[in-house]
Write a protein that holds these residues in place. Structure first.
Motif, PDB file in Angstrom:
ATOM      1  N   ASP A   4       0.580 -80.480  -1.430  1.00 59.11           N
ATOM      2  CA  ASP A   4       0.168 -79.066  -1.348  1.00 59.11           C
ATOM      3  C   ASP A   4      -1.345 -78.882  -1.463  1.00 59.11           C
ATOM      4  OD1 ASP A   4      -0.509 -79.078  -4.050  1.00 59.11           O
ATOM      5  OD2 ASP A   4       0.865 -77.464  -4.611  1.00 59.11           O
ATOM      6  N   ASP A   5      -2.073 -79.990  -1.708  1.00 58.04           N
ATOM      7  CA  ASP A   5      -3.537 -79.893  -1.763  1.00 58.04           C
ATOM      8  C   ASP A   5      -4.158 -79.994  -0.373  1.00 58.04           C
ATOM      9  OD1 ASP A   5      -3.337 -79.744  -4.521  1.00 58.04           O
ATOM     10  OD2 ASP A   5      -3.547 -81.906  -4.774  1.00 58.04           O
ATOM     11  N   SER A  35      -1.979 -74.917  -2.925  1.00 56.20           N
ATOM     12  CA  SER A  35      -1.439 -75.100  -4.273  1.00 56.20           C
ATOM     13  C   SER A  35      -0.879 -73.794  -4.816  1.00 56.20           C
ATOM     14  CB  SER A  35      -2.540 -75.612  -5.210  1.00 56.20           C
ATOM     15  OG  SER A  35      -2.892 -76.928  -4.863  1.00 56.20           O
ATOM     16  N   ASN A  87      -0.329 -84.782  -6.394  1.00 59.89           N
ATOM     17  CA  ASN A  87      -1.040 -83.541  -6.666  1.00 59.89           C
ATOM     18  C   ASN A  87      -2.189 -83.750  -7.637  1.00 59.89           C
ATOM     19  OD1 ASN A  87      -1.111 -80.567  -6.375  1.00 59.89           O
ATOM     20  ND2 ASN A  87      -0.887 -80.661  -8.595  1.00 59.89           N
ATOM     21  N   THR A 101       3.832 -78.640  -4.682  1.00 56.78           N
ATOM     22  CA  THR A 101       4.168 -80.073  -4.685  1.00 56.78           C
ATOM     23  C   THR A 101       5.636 -80.279  -5.057  1.00 56.78           C
ATOM     24  OG1 THR A 101       1.918 -80.543  -5.436  1.00 56.78           O
ATOM     25  CG2 THR A 101       3.541 -82.297  -5.712  1.00 56.78           C
TER      26      THR A 101
HETATM   27 MN    MN Z   1      -1.876 -78.777  -5.593  1.00 51.62          MN
END
Ligand code: MN
Length: 246
Positions: A4-5, A35, A87, A101
């Motif tokens: 998710d980054d 995020s 993450n 994540t």
């Molecule tokens: Mn993240």
């Protein structure tokens, strides 16, 4: 594999490095940092996926979008395992409900695939932490890949920063949330607010993910996709429920 980054995160690169020798890898990740987007799914706009290298797709959507696209659109065949991370920042206790994540792994578990979320308890990726993290990923993936996971479950793995003292199976802990909102005045004289302040700390719960990380242990929490509370279900069975409406 997702994250998710964003597609350019060093955590994603280290995840890829760790599993490259194990089998063919396809990366489908957001084109930017998404995020704390939780389990969001994009339904009201189209999604674009660009294959920036062979088997590496950058998507203008959420981590959950990426898992969906990867499984149903971009990749031939079905994954043996879906991994999310690594993450930047731990996902402990209540964090799980916000985490893109963790929710990417949850999405894969909902689809019936074994899935693992990996997070590093740090605000930066150091070379040493990335090396230790890769070793943890290799170890955990090596355990899960041959055996799979029980249906409807997935793993939330958190890795401490610095030396690793061991590895521990844990339950979900509980964060303290303090006064995390900063209020300021913008150049036009209006209030604005920013959520999230200092590290809020956590409740001391033996066996929890928070305690494990504080002790320098890798934390592995098995989570489930079914959210029903069996305890409450039994408790509420005493309610004299009756509702009829014309
Ligand atoms: Mn993240």
């Amino acid at each position: 594999m997702t994250n998710d980054d964003g597609i350019h995160s060093p955590g994603l690169a280290s995840l890829a490095d760790a599993v490259t020798g194990i089998g063919p890898v396809v990366i489908v990740a957001p084109d930017r940092n998404r995020s704390a987007i939780g389990h969001a799914l994009t339904l009201d706009s189209p999604l674009r996926a660009e294959e920036i290298r062979k088997n590496v797709f950058s998507v203008d959507g959420t981590p959950t979008d990426c898992v969906n696209l990867g499984v149903h659109g971009l990749v031939d065949g079905k994954p043996k395992l879906v991994v999310s991370g690594v993450n930047l920042g731990a996902n402990l206790g209540d964090d799980i409900t916000y985490s893109g994540t963790v929710c990417a792994a949850m999405e894969a578990a909902l689809m019936g695939f074994p899935a693992i979320a990996f997070s590093l308890d740090s605000r930066e990726f150091t070379v040493d932490d990335l090396a230790r993290t890769s070793a943890v990923v290799e170890y955990v993936v090596g355990k899960v890949l041959p055996a799979g996971l029980p249906p409807g479950t997935f793993l939330n793995v958190n890795i401490p920063t610095g030396p690793i003292n061991g590895i521990s199976l844990t339950c979900q802990g509980k964060r303290h949330y303090g006064e995390g909102i900063v209020q300021k005045i913008d150049p036009r004289g209006r209030n604005y607010y920013w959520i999230g302040g200092a590290n809020p700390g956590f409740e001391d719960i033996p066996g929890s993910d928070c305690n494990a990380i504080a002790a320098g242990l890798v934390s592995i929490t098995p989570l489930r996709t079914g959210l029903t509370s069996d305890t409450a279900l039994q408790l509420l069975a005493d309610w004299p429920l009756s509702f009829v409406m014309d």
